[in-house]
Design a protein around this motif. Structure first.
Motif, PDB file in Angstrom:
ATOM      1  N   GLN A 265      15.438 -23.451  27.566  1.00 59.67           N
ATOM      2  CA  GLN A 265      16.065 -22.312  28.233  1.00 59.67           C
ATOM      3  C   GLN A 265      15.100 -21.127  28.210  1.00 59.67           C
ATOM      4  O   GLN A 265      14.353 -20.970  27.259  1.00 59.67           O
ATOM      5  CB  GLN A 265      17.321 -21.881  27.457  1.00 59.67           C
ATOM      6  N   LEU A 266      15.148 -20.299  29.251  1.00 60.22           N
ATOM      7  CA  LEU A 266      14.340 -19.074  29.216  1.00 60.22           C
ATOM      8  C   LEU A 266      14.895 -18.118  28.169  1.00 60.22           C
ATOM      9  O   LEU A 266      16.106 -18.063  27.959  1.00 60.22           O
ATOM     10  CB  LEU A 266      14.371 -18.373  30.576  1.00 60.22           C
ATOM     11  N   THR A 267      14.014 -17.379  27.532  1.00 53.51           N
ATOM     12  CA  THR A 267      14.476 -16.349  26.601  1.00 53.51           C
ATOM     13  C   THR A 267      15.029 -15.175  27.420  1.00 53.51           C
ATOM     14  O   THR A 267      14.795 -15.081  28.628  1.00 53.51           O
ATOM     15  CB  THR A 267      13.320 -15.819  25.729  1.00 53.51           C
ATOM     16  N   GLY A 268      15.723 -14.275  26.726  1.00 51.72           N
ATOM     17  CA  GLY A 268      16.303 -13.113  27.397  1.00 51.72           C
ATOM     18  C   GLY A 268      15.237 -12.290  28.112  1.00 51.72           C
ATOM     19  O   GLY A 268      15.408 -11.869  29.256  1.00 51.72           O
ATOM     20  N   GLY A 296       1.400 -16.871  24.440  1.00 49.72           N
ATOM     21  CA  GLY A 296       2.448 -17.785  24.005  1.00 49.72           C
ATOM     22  C   GLY A 296       3.862 -17.265  24.184  1.00 49.72           C
ATOM     23  O   GLY A 296       4.821 -17.906  23.783  1.00 49.72           O
ATOM     24  N   SER A 297       3.991 -16.074  24.785  1.00 49.09           N
ATOM     25  CA  SER A 297       5.337 -15.526  24.963  1.00 49.09           C
ATOM     26  C   SER A 297       6.028 -16.132  26.175  1.00 49.09           C
ATOM     27  O   SER A 297       7.205 -15.883  26.411  1.00 49.09           O
ATOM     28  CB  SER A 297       5.279 -14.001  25.071  1.00 49.09           C
ATOM     29  N   GLY A 298       5.298 -16.907  26.959  1.00 50.95           N
ATOM     30  CA  GLY A 298       5.919 -17.618  28.072  1.00 50.95           C
ATOM     31  C   GLY A 298       5.790 -16.926  29.418  1.00 50.95           C
ATOM     32  O   GLY A 298       6.679 -17.020  30.267  1.00 50.95           O
ATOM     33  N   PRO A 446       9.388 -17.396  22.305  1.00 54.32           N
ATOM     34  CA  PRO A 446      10.273 -18.565  22.455  1.00 54.32           C
ATOM     35  C   PRO A 446      10.731 -19.022  21.074  1.00 54.32           C
ATOM     36  O   PRO A 446       9.987 -18.885  20.098  1.00 54.32           O
ATOM     37  CB  PRO A 446       9.363 -19.622  23.092  1.00 54.32           C
ATOM     38  N   PRO A 447      11.941 -19.546  20.982  1.00 48.71           N
ATOM     39  CA  PRO A 447      12.474 -19.927  19.675  1.00 48.71           C
ATOM     40  C   PRO A 447      11.679 -21.073  19.049  1.00 48.71           C
ATOM     41  O   PRO A 447      10.985 -21.807  19.740  1.00 48.71           O
ATOM     42  CB  PRO A 447      13.901 -20.370  19.998  1.00 48.71           C
ATOM     43  N   GLY A 448      11.778 -21.177  17.720  1.00 51.03           N
ATOM     44  CA  GLY A 448      11.189 -22.325  17.040  1.00 51.03           C
ATOM     45  C   GLY A 448       9.744 -22.137  16.620  1.00 51.03           C
ATOM     46  O   GLY A 448       9.140 -23.063  16.083  1.00 51.03           O
TER      47      GLY A 448
HETATM   48  P1  ADP Z   1       1.715 -17.281  27.919  1.00 51.60           P
HETATM   49  O1  ADP Z   1       1.306 -17.553  29.330  1.00 51.60           O
HETATM   50  O2  ADP Z   1       2.514 -16.023  27.792  1.00 51.60           O
HETATM   51  O3  ADP Z   1       0.576 -17.319  26.961  1.00 51.60           O
HETATM   52  P2  ADP Z   1       2.967 -19.806  28.201  1.00 51.60           P
HETATM   53  O4  ADP Z   1       3.753 -19.553  29.426  1.00 51.60           O
HETATM   54  O5  ADP Z   1       1.688 -20.536  28.328  1.00 51.60           O
HETATM   55  O6  ADP Z   1       2.685 -18.424  27.468  1.00 51.60           O
HETATM   56  O7  ADP Z   1       3.929 -20.479  27.154  1.00 51.60           O
HETATM   57  C1  ADP Z   1       3.464 -20.935  25.901  1.00 51.60           C
HETATM   58  C2  ADP Z   1       4.201 -22.215  25.519  1.00 51.60           C
HETATM   59  O8  ADP Z   1       5.565 -21.933  25.269  1.00 51.60           O
HETATM   60  C3  ADP Z   1       4.165 -23.241  26.613  1.00 51.60           C
HETATM   61  O9  ADP Z   1       3.923 -24.476  26.008  1.00 51.60           O
HETATM   62  C4  ADP Z   1       5.565 -23.202  27.222  1.00 51.60           C
HETATM   63  O10 ADP Z   1       5.956 -24.441  27.696  1.00 51.60           O
HETATM   64  C5  ADP Z   1       6.407 -22.769  26.045  1.00 51.60           C
HETATM   65  N1  ADP Z   1       7.576 -21.964  26.417  1.00 51.60           N
HETATM   66  C6  ADP Z   1       7.636 -20.991  27.354  1.00 51.60           C
HETATM   67  N2  ADP Z   1       8.861 -20.457  27.420  1.00 51.60           N
HETATM   68  C7  ADP Z   1       9.620 -21.089  26.496  1.00 51.60           C
HETATM   69  C8  ADP Z   1      10.992 -20.975  26.079  1.00 51.60           C
HETATM   70  N3  ADP Z   1      11.828 -20.101  26.621  1.00 51.60           N
HETATM   71  N4  ADP Z   1      11.405 -21.823  25.099  1.00 51.60           N
HETATM   72  C9  ADP Z   1      10.565 -22.695  24.540  1.00 51.60           C
HETATM   73  N5  ADP Z   1       9.289 -22.867  24.888  1.00 51.60           N
HETATM   74  C10 ADP Z   1       8.804 -22.074  25.845  1.00 51.60           C
END
Ligand code: ADP
Ligand code: MG
Length: 694
Positions: A265-268, A296-298, A446-448
């Motif tokens: 799921q997308l974070t808030g 890594g923030s997605g 992202p969680p975890g």
């Molecule tokens: P960024 O571009 O900000 O560095 P990424 O989009 O590459 O981050 O995401 C980092 C990792 O986290 C990827 O492996 C992605 O699949 C995973 N990820 C992104 N959003 C989530 C989320 N909401 N929950 C769990 N994992 C996520």
């Protein structure tokens, strides 16, 4: 063209009396070779020579100015012994101490039996008063050769404060006053001095009040630099948004499919960012937005969803990355998802040549590619889209405004532009660097994610650290080992890294590799790939590790002499680990003796992984100059602004700049003409160039 009144400001420092070829080289190394560079190099302190006690009243430890009679020269018996000159006044005795002086020169300066005014730092040496290498030794007849207040400038080897002070004074006499560019009401309300008066106050102060960042003169100069920056940004914003954009809103089908294909799921924060972007896409106005979030923030996922939304609306999209490694990584992340929903993607980098490149360009022009991912190769002239509607620029600060405009220029109508950056910077600074953009923040992780276990370890335990890493590597771990910034010079960094590489290689043999800034792209890529594959386990580097490089198996980060790095930089480096499922560790090796500030800074690193918090703290502890100084941050350079003292002026400048451009976009009014001087003076080139091109 540059207004004539600025001519003297850009004259070569060599034209100043007393500045010869040698000094010019030193000045150039310090800040530049034009008068304006010299005038924007502000004093950071003041020596006060107004304390003029009798010797019996003088307290050691500070600067004193005393009038004495020279009694006797005690010539040094050998090179290791100092040369002493004994003096007295009617209350006591003073010894002047010199190491390796030219005796004949000293005898001329301090003839026995004559009176002299001596100024310097008074010391107590076994109960006797002495001054080592006095700053001034003048005949009372010419006492006014010695200034009562003396500015202190940051210096470099081969340059004396005396020369800088003299040069600044001469420069001030040469430059003419300039037309007032600030709003009259502001000037009157805050009682700010005129520009040249402000320069005079800070370079020829009458007290500490004049050079303190809180002084009216310093605030005036900060206003100038901030307004120049904001005005340039506002002009860029205005020109970018002049072309009418188009409303891009699709049926939501692709986005829905993509969301369904995601294993999470997308974070808030991701949801709100996506919503803000979708709203911009759907608006008639061209989007100019920055998505800020830690590595890594997605962000990439959000960007891809935005792409899907634009593609639904029938346009093509582009994703521009600063390096080939990053472009490849985006491709790898995006490809499986794109395939799942039938999004047509392609990669274009400098490696695409000849026939395959031609075929790719033809497909692009025919509208058969929905998303083109690539490096600078994307903005070359012969790359033509059928209908580009949305462009994403990753690590946006690595590209110039010009490149952004070139990419946007590949479309008839206004292109929606989304910048991304993984460099968290404090809010106030976001305005100074990206004042032309709207901002979406992703703070939530992202969680975890497992937090990285961060430890601060003194350098004398280096052997333990190395042994620990040896054990971990035996068990299959991979480690980064970052060597410190020794000097401003990359060569010195390299020497340190090579030495560490040597000693680690001695311990661990072929498991160790080295990357540094002097390596060519392919050579660097080859080592990175070996590390990625696990052919090597320890990667020694200078600070060149690319932002965004992803090796999830790496779980150890060692940073040597961590106290020398900016917090933001430490944060970026630590972000290289903690990307996989395993627990990661970051070891900050510090010098054995470090001061209070360094200790608190490293403590912050131990306590939090929130990049924004770290950036705010870094700003608080070190002041803006250094946060901004790091090249990686991509922020423009500031000489006159103190980001703690002048923070309140940033927003004012932004609002003022936007109002100016709204009322007088060509800068034609009287104030507009004055503002042109300001832009040129601070060389905010983009604004100037765009103004010329219409
Ligand atoms: P960024 O571009 O900000 O560095 P990424 O989009 O590459 O981050 O995401 C980092 C990792 O986290 C990827 O492996 C992605 O699949 C995973 N990820 C992104 N959003 C989530 C989320 N909401 N929950 C769990 N994992 C996520
Ligand atoms: Mg990414």
């Amino acid at each position: 063209m540059r207004p004539e009144a600025l001519f003297e400001y850009f004259a070569d420092v060599e034209r100043l009396p007393g500045i010869g070829k040698r000094n010019r080289v030193a000045l150039e190394r310090l800040f530049g070779n034009r008068l304006v560079d010299l005038l924007f190099h502000l004093p950071t302190g003041l020596v006060d020579r107004r304390y003029r006690p009798k010797l019996s009243d003088a307290s050691p430890g500070g600067i004193v100015t005393v009038e004495v009679t020279v009694d006797e020269h005690a010539i040094a018996r050998n090179r290791r012994m100092p040369y002493r000159v004994h003096c007295h006044d009617d209350t006591g005795e003073l010894t002047l101490v010199f190491f390796n002086p030219r005796a004949d020169w000293l005898q001329r300066q301090l003839p026995e039996g004559e009176r002299r005014i001596i100024s310097g730092k008074l010391e107590d040496y076994n109960g006797k008063l002495q001054i080592t290498h006095p700053d001034y030794m003048v005949d009372p007849e010419s006492a006014d050769e010695m200034p009562a207040l003396e500015t202190i400038y940051p210096l470099t080897a081969g340059l004396s404060g005396k020369i800088l002070r003299k040069a600044a004074k001469a420069a001030l006499a040469m430059v003419p006053p300039l037309p007032e560019w600030h709003d009259k009401a502001l000037m009157e309300r805050d009682k700010l001095p005129a520009f040249t008066d402000a320069l005079n106050f800070v370079h020829q102060p009458t007290g500490f009040e004049d050079i303190a960042p809180a002084s009216l003169a310093r605030r005036r100069l900060a206003c100038d630099e901030l307004l120049a920056t904001q005005l340039a940004l506002a002009i860029v914003r205005d020109r970018t948004r002049r072309k009418r954009g188009r409303a891009l809103s699709g049926d939501g089908r692709l986005v829905k499919q993509l969301l369904a294909a995601l294993p999470y799921q997308l974070t808030g924060d991701q949801q709100s960012a996506l919503k803000e972007i979708a709203t911009d896409l759907a608006s008639e106005k061209a989007m100019l937005r920055l998505m800020q979030g830690d590595v890594g923030s997605g962000k990439t996922v959000v960007a891809l969803l935005a792409v899907a939304s634009a593609v639904e609306a029938g346009v093509q999209t582009a994703l521009l990355a600063p390096t080939e490694i990053l472009a490849n990584q985006h491709l790898e992340t995006i490809a499986p998802l794109a395939e799942a929903v039938g999004l047509r993607i392609a990669l274009l980098t400098g490696r695409n040549k000849g026939k395959p490149r031609k075929a790719l360009l033809e497909a692009l022009a025919a509208g058969e590619i929905d998303l083109l991912i690539g490096t600078h190769a994307i903005i070359q002239d012969d790359v033509a889209f059928k209908d580009l509607g949305f462009a994403i620029i990753d690590e946006q600060h690595r590209f110039g405004v010009q490149q952004r405009l070139t990419l946007a220029g590949k479309a008839e109508r206004g292109v929606d532009v989304l910048g991304m950056t993984a460099t968290p910077i404090p809010r106030t600074l976001t305005l100074t660097a990206y004042g032309d953009m709207d901002v979406s923040l992703i703070r939530e992780k992202p969680p975890g994610r497992k937090p990285v276990d961060t430890r601060v370890v003194a350098l004398d335990r280096l052997a333990d650290v190395a042994a620990g890493i040896g054990r971990a590597v035996q068990a299959g771990a991979r480690a980064y080992w970052v060597c410190p910034l020794v000097e401003e010079s990359e060569l010195m960094d390299l020497a340190a890294a090579e030495e560490r590489y040597g000693s680690l290689k001695h311990m661990f043999g072929d498991r160790v590799g080295l990357v540094h800034g002097k390596m060519k792209g392919p050579e660097k890529d080859a080592v990175m790939e070996m590390f990625q594959r696990g052919d090597i386990s320890i990667l020694v580097s200078t600070t060149v590790i690319e932002v965004g490089v992803n090796v999830p198996e790496a779980t150890i980060m060692v940073i040597e002499q961590a106290e020398r790095f900016g917090l933001a930089q430490l944060h970026q480096l630590r972000g290289r680990v903690g990307r996989g499922d395993a627990q990661s560790i970051c070891i900050l090796l510090r010098a054995n003796d470090v001061g209070e500030v360094a200790r608190s800074r490293l403590k912050i690193m131990r306590e939090t992984e929130d990049g924004f918090l770290i950036a705010e703290e870094d700003l608080r502890l070190r002041g803006g100059g250094e946060v901004l100084g790091t090249k990686q941050s991509g922020l423009p350079e500031f000489n006159l602004v103190d980001f703690t003292e002048h923070a309140d002026l940033i927003e004012l400048a932004r609002d003022d700049a936007r109002m100016i451009v709204a009322k007088d976009p060509e800068l034609k009014s009287e104030r507009g003409q004055a503002l042109r001087h300001l832009l040129y003076l601070f060389e905010r080139d983009e604004g100037v160039r765009l103004m010329q091109s219409g």
